[in-house]
Design a protein around this motif. Structure first.
Motif, PDB file in Angstrom:
ATOM      1  N   UNK B 101      25.187  -2.925 143.659  1.00  0.00           N
ATOM      2  CA  UNK B 101      23.958  -2.870 144.555  1.00  0.00           C
ATOM      3  C   UNK B 101      22.930  -3.756 144.611  1.00  0.00           C
ATOM      4  N   UNK B 102      23.510  -4.978 144.126  1.00  0.00           N
ATOM      5  CA  UNK B 102      23.169  -6.601 144.063  1.00  0.00           C
ATOM      6  C   UNK B 102      24.011  -6.973 145.508  1.00  0.00           C
ATOM      7  N   UNK B 103      25.228  -6.503 145.506  1.00  0.00           N
ATOM      8  CA  UNK B 103      25.887  -7.165 146.657  1.00  0.00           C
ATOM      9  C   UNK B 103      25.662  -6.708 147.699  1.00  0.00           C
ATOM     10  N   UNK B 104      25.169  -5.220 147.849  1.00  0.00           N
ATOM     11  CA  UNK B 104      24.979  -4.850 149.212  1.00  0.00           C
ATOM     12  C   UNK B 104      23.826  -4.978 149.493  1.00  0.00           C
ATOM     13  N   UNK B 105      22.673  -5.210 148.767  1.00  0.00           N
ATOM     14  CA  UNK B 105      21.465  -5.081 149.245  1.00  0.00           C
ATOM     15  C   UNK B 105      20.876  -6.912 148.930  1.00  0.00           C
ATOM     16  N   UNK B 106      22.696  -8.030 148.917  1.00  0.00           N
ATOM     17  CA  UNK B 106      22.457  -9.073 149.661  1.00  0.00           C
ATOM     18  C   UNK B 106      23.012  -9.184 150.760  1.00  0.00           C
ATOM     19  N   UNK B 107      24.371  -8.190 151.258  1.00  0.00           N
ATOM     20  CA  UNK B 107      25.114  -7.999 152.641  1.00  0.00           C
ATOM     21  C   UNK B 107      23.491  -7.750 153.411  1.00  0.00           C
ATOM     22  N   UNK B 108      22.670  -6.159 153.197  1.00  0.00           N
ATOM     23  CA  UNK B 108      22.238  -5.902 154.129  1.00  0.00           C
ATOM     24  C   UNK B 108      20.787  -6.759 154.001  1.00  0.00           C
ATOM     25  N   UNK B 109      20.392  -7.853 153.453  1.00  0.00           N
ATOM     26  CA  UNK B 109      19.314  -8.990 153.597  1.00  0.00           C
ATOM     27  C   UNK B 109      20.259  -9.820 154.608  1.00  0.00           C
ATOM     28  N   UNK B 110      21.175  -9.852 154.951  1.00  0.00           N
ATOM     29  CA  UNK B 110      22.263 -11.429 155.617  1.00  0.00           C
ATOM     30  C   UNK B 110      21.774 -10.941 156.674  1.00  0.00           C
ATOM     31  N   UNK B 111      22.371  -9.352 156.557  1.00  0.00           N
ATOM     32  CA  UNK B 111      22.617  -9.253 157.885  1.00  0.00           C
ATOM     33  C   UNK B 111      20.879  -8.500 158.347  1.00  0.00           C
ATOM     34  N   UNK B 112      20.578  -8.174 157.969  1.00  0.00           N
ATOM     35  CA  UNK B 112      18.774  -8.592 158.726  1.00  0.00           C
ATOM     36  C   UNK B 112      17.726  -9.233 159.308  1.00  0.00           C
ATOM     37  N   UNK B 113      18.654 -10.492 158.010  1.00  0.00           N
ATOM     38  CA  UNK B 113      17.904 -11.918 158.361  1.00  0.00           C
ATOM     39  C   UNK B 113      19.395 -12.286 159.643  1.00  0.00           C
ATOM     40  N   UNK B 114      20.315 -12.325 160.151  1.00  0.00           N
ATOM     41  CA  UNK B 114      21.340 -12.384 161.011  1.00  0.00           C
ATOM     42  C   UNK B 114      20.434 -11.212 162.195  1.00  0.00           C
TER      43      UNK B 114
END
Lengths: 110, 258
Positions: B101-114
């Motif tokens: 979930x941590x890596x998932x959250x990170x990926x989602x955060x990265x996507x949102x930030x992009x």
């Protein structure tokens, strides 16, 4: 010679037949075997003492096994089966040792 | 009853006092059809059989011969071991879930930030953009169009929802300003000349009518002798970009207090 032959035949028979020990006999067979071993050594010693008697040998062989098994059975009924079988094994072990020592003295004079 | 008992039978052999014990054994081993030898052989066979059977039994069923207390202890140990392993498995599973979930959250955060960076980049003029919009060329034959009139055009475009605006080669951003004099307009310090070529990304059907409002921005332009008609385009490109300065004084309010 016949005794040694019988021993060999019995071992081979056990290996070939591979019988399963009935559950009710399982606790008593090892004690009976040790008692029979004791009788065997006793017989050998009596032979060397020159007092071997086949009737005595047969009776002592059978009665030793039966009595040992009976003692363990009684101990099981009383709830001290483990301790009593240990006691029987100790006593029979001591007798086997002393018989073996006597045989050794006869054979090697030492 | 023991074999060491004195023999009771009268036919016991005489004690062979002077004979060597080895000879005694040898004699005893010599095969004879006597009753004693047959009986001893039979009993020895029985003994050998029993020994082999017992040994096999002992090897096959190790647990079945253990006393109850020992079995209870082994069972207890096994249960304890099972509990330990289950606890360990649960802990590892939890760690795994956490990492996933941590890596998932990170990926989602990265996507949102992009995505946010792209949006901000377009709105702030940092990135070139493309999309539907209008092109508007304002000619100024008399050189009378004032910076204010052009600024009114920009305001009208903003009101109509323009997302990216370019005037000639200048990207128009939130801080853009119009200065200069009629015929010599300066946008953000860059002089622009007529004809003023606007490229705007937004809803053409909203921006076109907004510019054509009677008494609106284009009407004002025409008062100054200029002309221009917004042309709807399915695809326009705003290629000019603008470096966005870092705010010197403003910092974001912390999220939990905002």
């Amino acid at each position: 010679m016949i005794a040694v032959l019988g021993l060999v035949v019995g071992v081979i028979g056990g290996i070939v037949l591979q019988p399963t020990v009935p559950l009710s006999v399982q606790p008593y067979l090892p004690i009976a075997v040790v008692a029979a071993l004791d009788a065997l050594f006793g017989g050998l010693r009596a032979l060397l003492d020159g007092i071997f008697d086949d009737r005595v040998f047969v009776v002592s062989f059978l009665s030793n096994a039966v009595v040992a098994a009976l003692i363990v059975f009684l101990g099981d009924q009383l709830g001290v089966g483990t301790q009593l079988s240990t006691a029987v094994v100790v006593v029979l072990g001591i007798r086997i040792f002393s018989n073996a020592a006597a045989i050794r003295r006869h054979l090697f004079k030492a | 009853m023991s074999v060491t008992d004195p023999p009771g039978s009268p036919d016991a052999p005489e004690p062979p006092d002077r004979r060597s014990p080895w000879r005694t054994i040898g004699q005893a081993l010599r095969p004879r059809g006597s009753r004693s030898q047959l009986l001893a052989g039979l009993l020895c066979a029985l003994l050998g059989f029993a020994v082999v059977v017992q040994v096999r039994q002992n090897q096959v069923e190790g647990l079945s011969r253990l006393p109850q207390s020992e079995l209870v202890r082994i069972l207890d140990q096994a249960n304890q071991r099972t509990d330990d392993l289950e606890r360990e498995a649960a802990a590892l599973e939890a760690t795994r879930q956490e990492l996933l979930s941590g890596s998932g959250q990170q990926a989602a955060a990265l996507e949102a930030a992009t995505a946010a960076a792209e949006t901000q980049g377009i709105l702030s003029g940092r990135l070139p953009a493309q999309g539907p919009g209008i092109e508007l060329v304002i000619s100024d034959p008399r050189g009378d169009i004032t910076p204010i009139a052009l600024f009114n055009v920009l305001e009208e475009l903003r009101n109509a929802g323009a997302e990216a605006i370019q005037l000639d080669d200048v990207r128009i951003v939130a801080s853009s300003y119009f200065t200069g004099a009629p015929g010599a307009v300066v946008v953000d310090g860059v002089p622009v000349e007529a004809p003023y070529r606007w490229t705007v990304i937004g809803d053409p059907d909203t921006m076109g009518p907004a510019l054509e409002i009677p008494g609106g921005a284009l009407a004002q332009i025409r008062n100054y002798g200029g002309s221009g008609t917004p042309q709807s385009r399915l695809q326009v490109e705003v290629t000019a970009t603008r470096a966005v300065p870092e705010p010197r004084f403003a910092t974001p309010l912390p999220a939990d207090e905002g």
